[in-house]
Design a protein around this motif. Sequence first.
Motif, PDB file in Angstrom:
ATOM      1  N   CYS A  28      -9.210   0.698   0.965  1.00 21.96           N
ATOM      2  CA  CYS A  28      -9.114  -0.560   0.240  1.00 21.96           C
ATOM      3  C   CYS A  28      -8.553  -1.713   0.829  1.00 21.96           C
ATOM      4  N   ALA A  64      -1.925  -1.255  -3.876  1.00 22.14           N
ATOM      5  CA  ALA A  64      -3.108  -0.364  -3.875  1.00 22.14           C
ATOM      6  C   ALA A  64      -2.371   1.000  -3.702  1.00 22.14           C
ATOM      7  N   GLY A  65      -2.919   2.132  -4.562  1.00 21.49           N
ATOM      8  CA  GLY A  65      -2.183   3.454  -4.325  1.00 21.49           C
ATOM      9  C   GLY A  65      -3.114   4.218  -4.922  1.00 21.49           C
ATOM     10  N   LEU A  66      -3.156   5.586  -4.798  1.00 17.87           N
ATOM     11  CA  LEU A  66      -3.858   6.690  -5.332  1.00 17.87           C
ATOM     12  C   LEU A  66      -2.849   7.726  -6.041  1.00 17.87           C
ATOM     13  N   VAL A  85      -6.461   5.279   0.741  1.00 21.73           N
ATOM     14  CA  VAL A  85      -5.977   4.117   0.216  1.00 21.73           C
ATOM     15  C   VAL A  85      -6.257   3.094   1.408  1.00 21.73           C
ATOM     16  N   GLN A 144       1.079  -1.098   0.090  1.00 22.19           N
ATOM     17  CA  GLN A 144       0.035   0.105  -0.051  1.00 22.19           C
ATOM     18  C   GLN A 144       1.045   1.172  -0.020  1.00 22.19           C
ATOM     19  N   PHE A 203     -12.240   3.422  -3.213  1.00 26.41           N
ATOM     20  CA  PHE A 203     -11.299   2.365  -2.552  1.00 26.41           C
ATOM     21  C   PHE A 203     -11.857   1.315  -1.633  1.00 26.41           C
ATOM     22  N   SER A 211       3.217   5.301  -4.722  1.00 23.70           N
ATOM     23  CA  SER A 211       2.829   4.317  -5.682  1.00 23.70           C
ATOM     24  C   SER A 211       3.846   3.653  -6.787  1.00 23.70           C
TER      25      SER A 211
END
Length: 193
Positions: free
Chosen positions: A59, A105-107, A56, A48, A162, A83
């Motif tokens: 998620c 998982a990332g934004l 995040v 993450q 998410f 990310s």
Amino acid sequence: MNQMLQDAEVQTSQAQATETENAPDTPALPPAVEHPRFAKPQRVAFVQSAWHRDVVEECRIAFLREIEERHITNVDVFEVPGSFEIPLHAQILAKTRRYTAIVAAGLVVDGGIYRHEFVADTVIKALMDVQLRTEVPVFSAVLTPQQFHETEVHYDFFRKHFAIKGVEVAEACANTLLSLERLRGQVAAGIVG
């Protein structure tokens, strides 16, 4: 005597019908889904991004809840700065052969349309490369919104989004691991290959 039993049955049926008619309107819960079990224990790494952690993490929370319902309880969580750092961590984790799957998982936001699209595209391609090189499935919940503003409305929207992605990536992960387990069993048995 038979008439007494029949009368009692009729009264019971009428009482049940009355209870049903007077019951409050509560939505029926969907039946609990029984997910297939694995032949061997599975271990998953969840990598993450710390960038926009409060978004995040939704998620991760949803993923952990859903993946447990799918009989995968061994999940190790790793956090990286952003990310862009996820693929290298995924590759190192895959090479350990300790994990049967890796979830990222990332934004990815900010810096103009070209920069964040470039970063997201690079991360996704790198994760695919890791998967193909190591034969450890890698799943992505690395998202790039077209427009993200540092407002509470956007934060709320993406937290919910998410959470949905966490459930979806857990489903994809579990289903893929089941499919690969079956396929590898068929290869070992000489059925395929």
